[in-house]
Design a protein around this motif. Structure first.
Motif, PDB file in Angstrom:
ATOM      1  N   ALA A   1      26.249 -56.897  10.535  1.00 52.72           N
ATOM      2  CA  ALA A   1      26.877 -55.697   9.918  1.00 52.72           C
ATOM      3  C   ALA A   1      26.010 -54.914   8.696  1.00 52.72           C
ATOM      4  O   ALA A   1      24.954 -55.333   8.177  1.00 52.72           O
ATOM      5  CB  ALA A   1      27.966 -55.851   8.872  1.00 52.72           C
ATOM      6  N   LYS A   2      26.059 -53.084   9.179  1.00 55.74           N
ATOM      7  CA  LYS A   2      25.259 -52.208   8.846  1.00 55.74           C
ATOM      8  C   LYS A   2      26.277 -51.534   8.143  1.00 55.74           C
ATOM      9  O   LYS A   2      27.554 -50.755   8.712  1.00 55.74           O
ATOM     10  CB  LYS A   2      24.597 -51.812   9.501  1.00 55.74           C
ATOM     11  CG  LYS A   2      23.143 -52.952  10.030  1.00 55.74           C
ATOM     12  CD  LYS A   2      22.189 -51.469  11.063  1.00 55.74           C
ATOM     13  CE  LYS A   2      21.250 -52.383  12.192  1.00 55.74           C
ATOM     14  NZ  LYS A   2      20.337 -51.546  12.208  1.00 55.74           N
ATOM     15  N   THR A   3      25.687 -51.366   7.017  1.00 64.50           N
ATOM     16  CA  THR A   3      26.558 -49.931   6.605  1.00 64.50           C
ATOM     17  C   THR A   3      25.911 -48.815   6.391  1.00 64.50           C
ATOM     18  O   THR A   3      24.857 -48.806   6.034  1.00 64.50           O
ATOM     19  CB  THR A   3      26.986 -50.698   4.650  1.00 64.50           C
ATOM     20  OG1 THR A   3      27.745 -51.928   5.278  1.00 64.50           O
ATOM     21  CG2 THR A   3      27.559 -49.625   3.941  1.00 64.50           C
ATOM     22  N   PHE A   4      26.219 -48.055   5.902  1.00 65.75           N
ATOM     23  CA  PHE A   4      25.574 -46.362   6.414  1.00 65.75           C
ATOM     24  C   PHE A   4      25.578 -46.303   4.673  1.00 65.75           C
ATOM     25  O   PHE A   4      26.897 -45.733   3.890  1.00 65.75           O
ATOM     26  CB  PHE A   4      26.401 -45.700   7.124  1.00 65.75           C
ATOM     27  CG  PHE A   4      25.706 -43.946   6.762  1.00 65.75           C
ATOM     28  CD1 PHE A   4      25.065 -43.792   7.872  1.00 65.75           C
ATOM     29  CD2 PHE A   4      26.335 -43.060   6.345  1.00 65.75           C
ATOM     30  CE1 PHE A   4      24.385 -42.478   8.273  1.00 65.75           C
ATOM     31  CE2 PHE A   4      25.988 -41.904   5.908  1.00 65.75           C
ATOM     32  CZ  PHE A   4      24.874 -41.332   6.878  1.00 65.75           C
ATOM     33  N   THR A   5      24.487 -45.814   4.238  1.00 63.79           N
ATOM     34  CA  THR A   5      24.479 -46.289   2.459  1.00 63.79           C
ATOM     35  C   THR A   5      24.070 -44.478   2.437  1.00 63.79           C
ATOM     36  O   THR A   5      23.895 -42.897   3.615  1.00 63.79           O
ATOM     37  CB  THR A   5      23.159 -46.811   2.164  1.00 63.79           C
ATOM     38  OG1 THR A   5      21.756 -46.214   2.505  1.00 63.79           O
ATOM     39  CG2 THR A   5      24.152 -48.543   2.005  1.00 63.79           C
ATOM     40  N   ILE A   6      24.113 -43.676   1.457  1.00 61.70           N
ATOM     41  CA  ILE A   6      23.133 -42.418   0.715  1.00 61.70           C
ATOM     42  C   ILE A   6      22.057 -42.684   1.051  1.00 61.70           C
ATOM     43  O   ILE A   6      21.251 -41.508   1.374  1.00 61.70           O
ATOM     44  CB  ILE A   6      23.337 -42.890  -1.140  1.00 61.70           C
ATOM     45  CG1 ILE A   6      22.944 -41.862  -1.403  1.00 61.70           C
ATOM     46  CG2 ILE A   6      22.500 -43.953  -1.747  1.00 61.70           C
ATOM     47  CD1 ILE A   6      23.223 -40.830  -1.388  1.00 61.70           C
ATOM     48  N   VAL A   7      20.781 -43.464   0.987  1.00 61.36           N
ATOM     49  CA  VAL A   7      19.502 -43.272   1.853  1.00 61.36           C
ATOM     50  C   VAL A   7      19.690 -43.356   3.568  1.00 61.36           C
ATOM     51  O   VAL A   7      18.899 -41.963   3.556  1.00 61.36           O
ATOM     52  CB  VAL A   7      18.913 -44.761   1.706  1.00 61.36           C
ATOM     53  CG1 VAL A   7      17.412 -44.900   2.511  1.00 61.36           C
ATOM     54  CG2 VAL A   7      18.348 -45.274  -0.282  1.00 61.36           C
ATOM     55  N   HIS A   8      20.678 -43.864   4.189  1.00 62.90           N
ATOM     56  CA  HIS A   8      21.072 -43.639   5.920  1.00 62.90           C
ATOM     57  C   HIS A   8      20.684 -41.694   5.597  1.00 62.90           C
ATOM     58  O   HIS A   8      20.109 -40.997   6.362  1.00 62.90           O
ATOM     59  CB  HIS A   8      21.629 -44.143   6.707  1.00 62.90           C
ATOM     60  CG  HIS A   8      21.493 -45.815   6.322  1.00 62.90           C
ATOM     61  ND1 HIS A   8      22.101 -46.246   5.905  1.00 62.90           N
ATOM     62  CD2 HIS A   8      20.100 -46.032   7.230  1.00 62.90           C
ATOM     63  CE1 HIS A   8      22.095 -47.434   6.141  1.00 62.90           C
ATOM     64  NE2 HIS A   8      20.967 -47.240   6.631  1.00 62.90           N
ATOM     65  N   ALA A   9      22.138 -41.270   4.763  1.00 64.24           N
ATOM     66  CA  ALA A   9      22.903 -40.338   4.829  1.00 64.24           C
ATOM     67  C   ALA A   9      21.044 -38.827   4.029  1.00 64.24           C
ATOM     68  O   ALA A   9      21.260 -38.360   5.259  1.00 64.24           O
ATOM     69  CB  ALA A   9      23.203 -40.485   3.796  1.00 64.24           C
ATOM     70  N   ARG A  10      20.898 -39.513   3.278  1.00 61.86           N
ATOM     71  CA  ARG A  10      19.072 -38.484   2.554  1.00 61.86           C
ATOM     72  C   ARG A  10      18.631 -38.354   4.468  1.00 61.86           C
ATOM     73  O   ARG A  10      17.429 -37.236   4.080  1.00 61.86           O
ATOM     74  CB  ARG A  10      18.973 -39.325   1.834  1.00 61.86           C
ATOM     75  CG  ARG A  10      20.005 -39.031   0.089  1.00 61.86           C
ATOM     76  CD  ARG A  10      19.177 -39.311  -0.782  1.00 61.86           C
ATOM     77  NE  ARG A  10      19.930 -39.470  -2.139  1.00 61.86           N
ATOM     78  CZ  ARG A  10      20.114 -40.231  -3.784  1.00 61.86           C
ATOM     79  NH1 ARG A  10      18.870 -41.037  -2.900  1.00 61.86           N
ATOM     80  NH2 ARG A  10      20.395 -39.790  -4.115  1.00 61.86           N
ATOM     81  N   ASP A  11      17.994 -39.101   5.130  1.00 64.61           N
ATOM     82  CA  ASP A  11      17.124 -39.144   5.680  1.00 64.61           C
ATOM     83  C   ASP A  11      17.632 -38.489   7.068  1.00 64.61           C
ATOM     84  O   ASP A  11      17.112 -37.529   7.290  1.00 64.61           O
ATOM     85  CB  ASP A  11      16.995 -41.285   6.554  1.00 64.61           C
ATOM     86  CG  ASP A  11      16.102 -40.421   7.558  1.00 64.61           C
ATOM     87  OD1 ASP A  11      15.367 -40.324   7.485  1.00 64.61           O
ATOM     88  OD2 ASP A  11      16.827 -42.119   8.447  1.00 64.61           O
ATOM     89  N   LEU A  12      18.633 -38.445   7.569  1.00 67.05           N
ATOM     90  CA  LEU A  12      19.332 -38.000   7.868  1.00 67.05           C
ATOM     91  C   LEU A  12      19.456 -36.067   8.019  1.00 67.05           C
ATOM     92  O   LEU A  12      19.165 -35.454   7.994  1.00 67.05           O
ATOM     93  CB  LEU A  12      21.118 -38.352   8.549  1.00 67.05           C
ATOM     94  CG  LEU A  12      21.143 -39.208   9.364  1.00 67.05           C
ATOM     95  CD1 LEU A  12      22.793 -39.110   9.778  1.00 67.05           C
ATOM     96  CD2 LEU A  12      20.132 -39.415  10.458  1.00 67.05           C
ATOM     97  N   ALA A  13      20.138 -35.519   6.875  1.00 71.82           N
ATOM     98  CA  ALA A  13      19.580 -34.246   5.546  1.00 71.82           C
ATOM     99  C   ALA A  13      18.370 -33.685   5.533  1.00 71.82           C
ATOM    100  O   ALA A  13      17.906 -32.382   5.564  1.00 71.82           O
ATOM    101  CB  ALA A  13      21.024 -34.891   4.110  1.00 71.82           C
TER     102      ALA A  13
END
Length: 170
Positions: free
Chosen positions: A10-22
């Motif tokens: 299970a993966k959770t979308f985190t702030i780190v993922h959001a920062r990577d995309l942004a």
């Protein structure tokens, strides 16, 4: 004798993922800045911060950044569409902004579309969320384009993707 096993991940979308995309969006905007000007480092940081928070909370449906002349989007304009993970995704590097487009008498602009999760929030929840963002948007209607958008890149992190389309003029 037989044996079997299973693996569940299970993966959770985190702030780190959001920062990577942004950050990939911000990199594209920096390239537009180098080629065309009209956008400051501060504004790019504000767009990046906004995208991070909207992606993190699942409120970003689509956002467009680029130039408008006579109320029409023109080249170079980029549109990003947020999606859940799909099989066979890629994670492209940002860049490949077309140089040398005519932006005379054009202004840099942005247009944001929210997801249904955003509209499920109460008015006070939306106001509270917006007050924490680096920039404040005003309501507007979508503008027509001088051309059509062509999918050209996919950015991905944490089982979400951000599809990028570039406007190609007529």
């Amino acid at each position: 004798m037989s044996s079997s096993f299973s693996l569940t991940e299970a993966k959770t979308f985190t702030i780190v993922h959001a920062r990577d995309l942004a950050a990939k969006v911000a990199t594209d905007l920096k390239r537009i800045q180098r080629l065309y000007g009209h956008i400051t480092d501060q504004r790019i940081a504000e767009f990046e911060s906004e995208a991070t928070e909207l992606l993190r909370h699942g409120y970003l449906k689509q956002v467009t950044y680029g130039f408008k002349r006579n109320c029409l989007w023109i080249e170079p304009t980029l549109r990003y569409t947020a999606n859940d993970f799909t099989f066979g995704f890629t994670n492209d590097d940002p860049g490949r902004i077309a140089p040398g487009k005519d932006i005379a008498n054009a202004n840099f602009s942005s247009f944001l579309e929210y997801t249904s999760a955003w509209f499920a929030l109460s008015e006070s929840q939306r106001t509270t969320f917006e007050s924490g963002l680096a920039l404040q948007r005003v309501s507007a209607e979508p503008s027509p384009v001088n051309g059509s958008f062509v999918d050209d890149k996919t950015y991905s992190a944490g089982e979400r993707t951000l599809g990028r389309s570039s406007l190609k003029g007529y």
